[in-house]
Design an enzyme around this catalytic site. Structure first.
Site, PDB file in Angstrom:
ATOM      1  N   ASP A 121      73.396  65.556  71.392  1.00 35.82           N
ATOM      2  CA  ASP A 121      73.208  64.479  72.373  1.00 35.82           C
ATOM      3  C   ASP A 121      74.314  63.435  72.213  1.00 35.82           C
ATOM      4  O   ASP A 121      74.947  63.331  71.159  1.00 35.82           O
ATOM      5  CB  ASP A 121      71.808  63.838  72.264  1.00 35.82           C
ATOM      6  CG  ASP A 121      71.547  63.175  70.922  1.00 35.82           C
ATOM      7  OD1 ASP A 121      72.048  63.677  69.892  1.00 35.82           O
ATOM      8  OD2 ASP A 121      70.844  62.141  70.894  1.00 35.82           O
TER       9      ASP A 121
ATOM     10  N   GLU B 277      69.443  62.300  68.365  1.00 35.68           N
ATOM     11  CA  GLU B 277      69.979  61.480  67.278  1.00 35.68           C
ATOM     12  C   GLU B 277      70.338  60.087  67.758  1.00 35.68           C
ATOM     13  O   GLU B 277      70.136  59.098  67.066  1.00 35.68           O
ATOM     14  CB  GLU B 277      71.241  62.140  66.684  1.00 35.68           C
ATOM     15  CG  GLU B 277      71.636  61.602  65.303  1.00 35.68           C
ATOM     16  CD  GLU B 277      72.663  60.487  65.348  1.00 35.68           C
ATOM     17  OE1 GLU B 277      72.918  59.864  64.313  1.00 35.68           O
ATOM     18  OE2 GLU B 277      73.218  60.205  66.424  1.00 35.68           O
TER      19      GLU B 277
HETATM   20 ZN   LIG Z   1      76.820  60.861  65.785  1.00 36.69          ZN
END
Ligand SMILES: [Zn+2]
Length: 393
Positions: free
Chosen positions: A77, A143
Site C-alpha cells: 500500500d 501499513e
Molecule cells: Zn513504508
C-alpha cells in the site's frame, strides 16, 4: 500467468502502476503472488477485518520446508499522491526519465519488494529450489494507515500455524547517502499529552480574586523542558520533548483567563514506555497543582507507538558483510533507530529483525522517485544477503 518479468526496474514499474492507496490494492498483491508462484512458492492470501476499519488483503508466501527461515516483510500500500497536477508525471505512470523512476510508492516501498523478488529469482535460478532452507514473504496491504489488518495479524496467524522465522528483513527505505550505508534496528516511540489547566477567571487589576492558569502551566512546562528525560544510549538519541501548541485564546488584555492549554509531544527511546511517561506526566502535575486550591490540571494522551530495539546480532553482521561485498566499501553501515515507526515493531517479538532498503529521499512527497542504479544495487545486496544467509557462495 502473464507478464512475469523479474527485472527489478520493470517489476517496480508494474507495482507502481497499481493504484494501491490504502485500503485499495488494485492488483499489487496479484503481481507479487504471480511472480512467487512462478518460482515455486506456496502463496496464501490473508484478508483480515476489524470493526470500524477497512477490510484488507495480505499475502504470505514461502518456499522450502527445512532449515533456517529467512523472511522478507513489506507493504504494497502507498500514501495518497496529493494534488496530481503538482507531479511532473502522473503519480501512477511509473515514468522513467533519465536515471530516475518516478511514482508514488517507488521508494516506499515497491522498489524494495521488486528487488527482493528479483534477488530471490536469481538465487533460485543459481542454486535451485532445494537449497536446504526456507524463504518467506510477509507482504501486507495495510501499513500506511492504521495497520490493524496487516503485519500484526499476519504474525499472529503464522504463530497459530506453527510457522517460525529465524530472521526478518523489512524492506523500508533506510539507505542514506549511499546504498547500504544505514540499517535500522529499532525505532523511537511517540506519545502526545493534551493538557488543560483550569483556574479562576478575573480582572487583571484584581488578581487576588482570580487564579491565572497560564502562570501555573508555564511553571510546569518550564520544569519539564529544562529537565532532560535521559541522555540517550548506545543505540538511541536522547528522548526529545517538544511543546507544539500553547493556547489561551483570550482576546482581552484585562481578563485573567479561566483555562490554558498545551500539548507535549515526546519521541522516546527504549528507556521509557507510554506507561512510564504517563506516570512521569502525572508526577509533574501533582508537584505543581496538588498544593493549589484554585487551579487544577487534567490531561488526555495519544500513544502512537512504543519504542523498540533489536540488539545487533547474527543478521546485522551478515547484512553488513554482504553490503560491503557488493559495494566494495569497507564502511560499516550505521545501525540506526531514527525516523517514524514501522512494521518491524510487530515482528521484533518473533525473531531478530532489521530494516534495509533503497535510499530515503522522497518518500511521501510529490515527485517521489528512485534512481535506477540504486534499484540494481539493492537487488545485488539482497541477493548477496540471501546467498550468505544460506551459505551458498
Ligand atoms: Zn513504508
Amino acid at each position: 500467468m502473464n507478464n512475469i518479468n523479474f527485472d527489478p526496474i520493470e517489476l517496480t514499474q508494474a507495482l507502481v502502476r497499481c493504484q494501491s492507496v490504502t485500503p485499495a490494492d488494485n492488483g499489487a498483491l496479484d503481481i507479487v503472488e504471480n511472480h512467487l508462484t512462478h518460482l515455486g512458492f506456496l502463496c496464501t492470501r490473508l484478508p483480515f477485518s476489524e470493526i470500524n476499519y477497512d477490510d484488507i488483503d495480505n499475502l504470505f508466501s514461502s518456499i522450502g520446508s527445512t532449515g533456517k527461515n529467512l523472511a522478507f516483510a513489506g507493504h504494497t500500500d502507498v500514501v495518497p499522491p496529493g494534488n496530481e497536477s503538482s507531479w511532473k508525471y502522473p503519480p501512477f505512470s511509473a515514468t522513467i526519465d533519465g536515471d530516475k523512476l518516478y511514482g508514488r510508492g517507488s521508494e516506499d516501498m515497491k522498489s524494495n519488494i521488486a528487488c527482493f523478488i528479483s534477488a530471490t529469482n536469481d538465487f533460485i535460478n543459481k542454486h535451485g529450489r532445494d537449497f536446504n532452507g526456507q524463504i518467506s514473504f510477509i507482504i501486507t496491504g495495510d501499513e500506511e494507515k492504521k495497520a490493524v489488518n496487516g503485519t500484526i495479524k499476519m504474525m499472529e496467524w503464522a504463530k497459530k500455524n506453527n510457522i517460525t522465522f529465524n530472521h526478518c528483513i523489512v524492506g523500508e527505505p533506510t539507505s542514506n547517502k549511499q546504498m547500504g550505508d544505514k540499517i535500522k534496528i529499532g525505532r523511537r516511540g511517540s506519545i502526545s499529552f493534551f493538557l488543560t489547566v483550569k483556574g479562576v477567571q478575573g480582572h487583571t487589576a484584581s488578581s487576588h480574586r482570580a487564579e491565572n492558569p497560564a502562570h501555573h502551566l508555564i511553571t510546569m512546562l518550564q520544569k519539564i523542558i529544562s529537565t532532560p528525560l535521559d541522555s540517550g544510549n548506545e543505540y538511541f538519541l536522547p528522548s526529545s520533548i517538544q511543546i507544539p501548541t500553547f493556547d489561551i485564546s483570550n482576546p482581552a488584555v484585562n481578563v485573567i483567563p479561566e483555562t490554558a492549554r498545551a500539548t507535549i509531544n515526546i519521541r522516546f527511546n527504549d528507556q521509557h514506555t507510554s506507561e512510564s511517561l504517563i506516570k512521569w506526566m502525572q508526577k509533574h502535575i501533582d508537584e505543581i497543582f496538588k498544593p493549589l486550591e484554585n487551579a487544577s490540571c487534567t490531561f488526555t494522551c495519544d500513544e502512537t507507538g512504543e519504542s523498540f530495539l533489536t540488539k545487533p546480532g547474527e543478521l546485522t553482521t551478515l547484512m553488513s558483510k554482504s553490503i560491503s561485498e557488493v559495494t566494495g566499501q569497507n564502511i560499516e553501515p550505521e545501525l540506526a533507530t531514527d525516523g517514524g515507526t514501522s512494521d518491524a515493531r510487530f515482528i521484533k517479538d518473533y525473531c531478530e529483525v532489521a530494516e534495509l532498503g533503497i535510499r530515503n529521499q522522497t518518500l511521501h512527497q510529490v515527485d517521489e522517485f528512485v534512481y535506477l542504479s540504486d534499484i540494481e544495487e539493492l537487488k545485488k545486496i539482497y541477493f548477496r544477503i540471501i546467498e550468505n544467509y544460506f551459505e551458498k557462495n
